[in-house]
Every structure is written in C-alpha cells, then in structure tokens.
Design a protein around this motif. Sequence first.
Motif, PDB file in Angstrom:
ATOM      1  N   SER A   4      73.738  -4.715  34.654  1.00  0.00           N
ATOM      2  CA  SER A   4      73.910  -5.507  35.867  1.00  0.00           C
ATOM      3  C   SER A   4      75.309  -6.108  35.888  1.00  0.00           C
ATOM      4  O   SER A   4      76.096  -5.941  34.949  1.00  0.00           O
ATOM      5  N   ASP A   5      75.607  -6.847  36.950  1.00  0.00           N
ATOM      6  CA  ASP A   5      76.940  -7.454  37.050  1.00  0.00           C
ATOM      7  C   ASP A   5      77.142  -8.577  36.045  1.00  0.00           C
ATOM      8  O   ASP A   5      78.273  -9.025  35.837  1.00  0.00           O
ATOM      9  N   ILE A   6      76.057  -9.036  35.391  1.00  0.00           N
ATOM     10  CA  ILE A   6      76.212 -10.055  34.349  1.00  0.00           C
ATOM     11  C   ILE A   6      76.022  -9.464  32.954  1.00  0.00           C
ATOM     12  O   ILE A   6      75.945 -10.191  31.958  1.00  0.00           O
ATOM     13  N   GLY A   7      75.892  -8.132  32.882  1.00  0.00           N
ATOM     14  CA  GLY A   7      75.885  -7.457  31.594  1.00  0.00           C
ATOM     15  C   GLY A   7      74.526  -7.155  30.999  1.00  0.00           C
ATOM     16  O   GLY A   7      74.446  -6.535  29.936  1.00  0.00           O
ATOM     17  N   GLN A  55      75.810  -0.214  40.449  1.00  0.00           N
ATOM     18  CA  GLN A  55      75.937  -0.709  41.816  1.00  0.00           C
ATOM     19  C   GLN A  55      74.770  -0.239  42.685  1.00  0.00           C
ATOM     20  O   GLN A  55      74.212  -1.003  43.468  1.00  0.00           O
ATOM     21  N   GLU A  56      74.389   1.035  42.505  1.00  0.00           N
ATOM     22  CA  GLU A  56      73.296   1.596  43.303  1.00  0.00           C
ATOM     23  C   GLU A  56      71.967   0.942  42.941  1.00  0.00           C
ATOM     24  O   GLU A  56      71.148   0.631  43.813  1.00  0.00           O
ATOM     25  N   LEU A  57      71.741   0.725  41.639  1.00  0.00           N
ATOM     26  CA  LEU A  57      70.469   0.148  41.189  1.00  0.00           C
ATOM     27  C   LEU A  57      70.356  -1.317  41.607  1.00  0.00           C
ATOM     28  O   LEU A  57      69.272  -1.777  41.980  1.00  0.00           O
ATOM     29  N   ILE A  58      71.477  -2.056  41.567  1.00  0.00           N
ATOM     30  CA  ILE A  58      71.474  -3.441  42.042  1.00  0.00           C
ATOM     31  C   ILE A  58      71.140  -3.481  43.532  1.00  0.00           C
ATOM     32  O   ILE A  58      70.336  -4.299  43.989  1.00  0.00           O
ATOM     33  N   LYS A  98      67.438  -2.645  43.933  1.00  0.00           N
ATOM     34  CA  LYS A  98      66.577  -3.766  43.559  1.00  0.00           C
ATOM     35  C   LYS A  98      66.622  -4.863  44.620  1.00  0.00           C
ATOM     36  O   LYS A  98      65.589  -5.464  44.948  1.00  0.00           O
ATOM     37  N   ASN A  99      67.798  -5.136  45.162  1.00  0.00           N
ATOM     38  CA  ASN A  99      67.921  -6.153  46.200  1.00  0.00           C
ATOM     39  C   ASN A  99      67.148  -5.761  47.453  1.00  0.00           C
ATOM     40  O   ASN A  99      66.485  -6.601  48.079  1.00  0.00           O
ATOM     41  N   GLU A 100      67.239  -4.484  47.820  1.00  0.00           N
ATOM     42  CA  GLU A 100      66.497  -4.016  48.986  1.00  0.00           C
ATOM     43  C   GLU A 100      64.988  -4.133  48.756  1.00  0.00           C
ATOM     44  O   GLU A 100      64.240  -4.521  49.664  1.00  0.00           O
ATOM     45  N   GLN A 101      64.550  -3.787  47.527  1.00  0.00           N
ATOM     46  CA  GLN A 101      63.129  -3.912  47.209  1.00  0.00           C
ATOM     47  C   GLN A 101      62.684  -5.367  47.269  1.00  0.00           C
ATOM     48  O   GLN A 101      61.604  -5.676  47.787  1.00  0.00           O
ATOM     49  N   LEU A 102      63.515  -6.262  46.744  1.00  0.00           N
ATOM     50  CA  LEU A 102      63.186  -7.689  46.747  1.00  0.00           C
ATOM     51  C   LEU A 102      63.104  -8.230  48.169  1.00  0.00           C
ATOM     52  O   LEU A 102      62.172  -8.976  48.508  1.00  0.00           O
ATOM     53  N   ILE A 103      64.064  -7.838  49.002  1.00  0.00           N
ATOM     54  CA  ILE A 103      64.054  -8.285  50.396  1.00  0.00           C
ATOM     55  C   ILE A 103      62.815  -7.764  51.110  1.00  0.00           C
ATOM     56  O   ILE A 103      62.136  -8.500  51.839  1.00  0.00           O
ATOM     57  N   SER A 104      62.502  -6.480  50.876  1.00  0.00           N
ATOM     58  CA  SER A 104      61.328  -5.880  51.504  1.00  0.00           C
ATOM     59  C   SER A 104      60.046  -6.574  51.059  1.00  0.00           C
ATOM     60  O   SER A 104      59.179  -6.892  51.885  1.00  0.00           O
ATOM     61  N   GLU A 105      59.934  -6.831  49.745  1.00  0.00           N
ATOM     62  CA  GLU A 105      58.743  -7.505  49.230  1.00  0.00           C
ATOM     63  C   GLU A 105      58.635  -8.930  49.772  1.00  0.00           C
ATOM     64  O   GLU A 105      57.539  -9.395  50.096  1.00  0.00           O
ATOM     65  N   THR A 106      59.772  -9.610  49.881  1.00  0.00           N
ATOM     66  CA  THR A 106      59.771 -10.979  50.405  1.00  0.00           C
ATOM     67  C   THR A 106      59.331 -11.006  51.860  1.00  0.00           C
ATOM     68  O   THR A 106      58.520 -11.851  52.273  1.00  0.00           O
ATOM     69  N   LEU A 107      59.856 -10.067  52.650  1.00  0.00           N
ATOM     70  CA  LEU A 107      59.465  -9.988  54.061  1.00  0.00           C
ATOM     71  C   LEU A 107      57.984  -9.642  54.198  1.00  0.00           C
ATOM     72  O   LEU A 107      57.279 -10.221  55.040  1.00  0.00           O
TER      73      LEU A 107
END
Length: 364
Positions: A132-135, A168-171, A174-183
């Motif tokens: 990830s971007d934080i290692g 970058q693609e996996l982040i 994951k963000n898209e999945q999180l947004i979708s799950e949240t919605l």
Amino acid sequence: MLSELAPNDYFSGISLSFDLADDLHSFGSERSSEVVWEQTVKTIARIPEIISTWIFEYLPESQNFRLLALHSHSEFQIAPIVPKYSVPCYHVVDSNMIFELNLAGDESFFIPLAKTLSDKTSAMYLGYPIRSDIGTVIGVIGMVVEAKFKHKFKNLKLIDVIADQLSQELIRYKNEQLISETLNTASFVKHSLAELFRLLSAKSSDLTTTCRNYLQTGTKLFGLPLGLITSKIGDDWEYSLVEGYVHGIYEGQRFSKEESKFSLSHSHNSAIIRNEISSSSVEVREHLLEAEISCLMEFPLKVHNQTIGILGFYGIKNQKIESIELFQRVFELMGIGLANTIEKHNIDLLSKIVFLEKDSLPTE
C-alpha cells in the motif's frame, strides 16, 4: 502492449525500451481491475523461466487470500479464497519482503503442480509483495519458477515495476469496493428502518396479520426464502406461521421439546445466526437439515420475560447470510418490535376482558 512483446526483447536482459516504459505508464488506464489482473499474469508468465503465476489480494480481517488472477503452463488450480497460512505467500505478508522457497520441501499447496513437473527439485516458489502507499502488504504476486532463473535481477526489476502499478490498481479497487459496500449498507439501513417504522406504526387488531406482515418483510429484507414463527404449545413447539415454501416445513407442524433445540440457544435475548449448518450443528432441528436449510437467523419472542415463540428466517441449499453484523442488529430490532406488539396485544385483550367483567357485575 506489454503482453505483446517478444520475450527475448526484454527478458533476455535487454534494457527497457521507450515503448515498454510507455506501456507501463498506461498500465491500468481505462480498463477494469479484472482485465488488469488477467493481463498482468499473462505478461509475467511470458518470462521463459516462469511456470505459473498468480495475484492474491490479502484480506487481513479474515486472514485469507483472495485469488484475483492465475496463469499456469500446467494444470494448477487455486481456490477463490484460501486461508493465509495454507499458502507460502503468508511469508511475504509477515516479512514484507520477497520470499523464496525450494519446492523440494513438503508443500501441500504445490502437490497438484508438482505432479506435472518433470523434476520437482528444479522449481521454486517466488513471492513478491504488493504494498500500500504506507508500505503494508495488500497483495502478493506468487510465482513458480525454474531454479535456474536467468537474468533474475533484471526480471525482478520488471516485476517490481509491475508490483508498483498493481499497488495503485489494488488500492483503487479496494476503495471502490469500500465505497460500494458503504453505499449498499446505507441503502439497506435506510430501507430497513423505514420498514421497521412501518411495521411498528401499523394498526391492526388481528395479531395473525401483524405476524405474517413481519415474516413477509423479513424474507424480503434479508433475502431468505423461508420465514417461520414458532410457538410454544405446552412442552412442545409448533410452526404457527410459515412464509415461503420449503418442502417438509408447514403450518401446524409440531415437534417435541427434545427436537426443538431452542431451550439453551435462546436463553438470552439476542439473535442466533448460523451461516453454515450441518448434521453436527447442535442448535439445528433435524427436519430443517432434511429440508436442506443452509443458514438461519432466529430470535426469541419474549412476553413478560417468558419465551413464547421464535421468529426465524432461513436460507436453503448453498445460500449464505451476507453482512451478518448488520443483519443481526436489524433482525433483533424486528424481533423486539414484534415481541412488544404481541405483549401489547395481550395487555389490550386482557383490559377488554376486565372491562367487560366490570360491566357484567350486578349493581347494588
């Protein structure tokens, strides 16, 4: 494209060309994540010494790996979800480093692959972290390679570039999945609260109609095809109301206290949710197993602190309950609401009887 390059143009040790650099720069542009995973493993597999390659997403909450893509020159398969410590990729996660393993060791994960290798000792596992971007490790590129991995340093430099792009693609994925799950969660909460308010606001003197309305609402909310209200009749139990059709489950069906398996599991005022049930499940009635019930949600209906019935919803065959924690809270609110409605109905009925008795008393 990367996958269109002849292997010897780069993998023989020739430096990156401008075309390859441009290709890597546009690695994930305007393509779905699934396409990116598939094209990536095909690209890596073009390295002559690589026998099989795959991409795992690491799921720290469940301690599992999820397979995103696999490419193999032999008959080698990986399950969609695998426990973390059942595959050598866990070394990559725990160490946050590249990990190598000689297949001459006893690795059950590679048994199907080893059977296709002419010489097991000539192959090795190589795992490369996707960070990830934080290692932290969010994924792993897994590979089975020939032990004599030519131009290993140069090839790993390419895989390092690919790992950066995959990060970058996996982040993003994951963000898209999180947004979708949240919605989806927000939508479910909004809809379920509206349904609960409707149920609690409904005015009906017919308790049977009210109970059936709860069952119909629950089967739709939770996506489970069978709803039951089970009533306590003396020492026995009865399916008083059935919503949905499952062969072998019907209204008026009675079973003994020994068969019920309610006494211990529903001693507390909380929902019982089982996403996997089998013949060894101690809280599941045998006739439910015979009806191929695969998952269940049950809640005790308590009136005056006594369990008078059970509200339940059930899935069949291989059906699973999704969002268990969220479903449990909504289900418990539904069960409490129904129990309060039953209690209020009984109190109202008792009040009417007392009122009638007073009216019938002789006046002095």
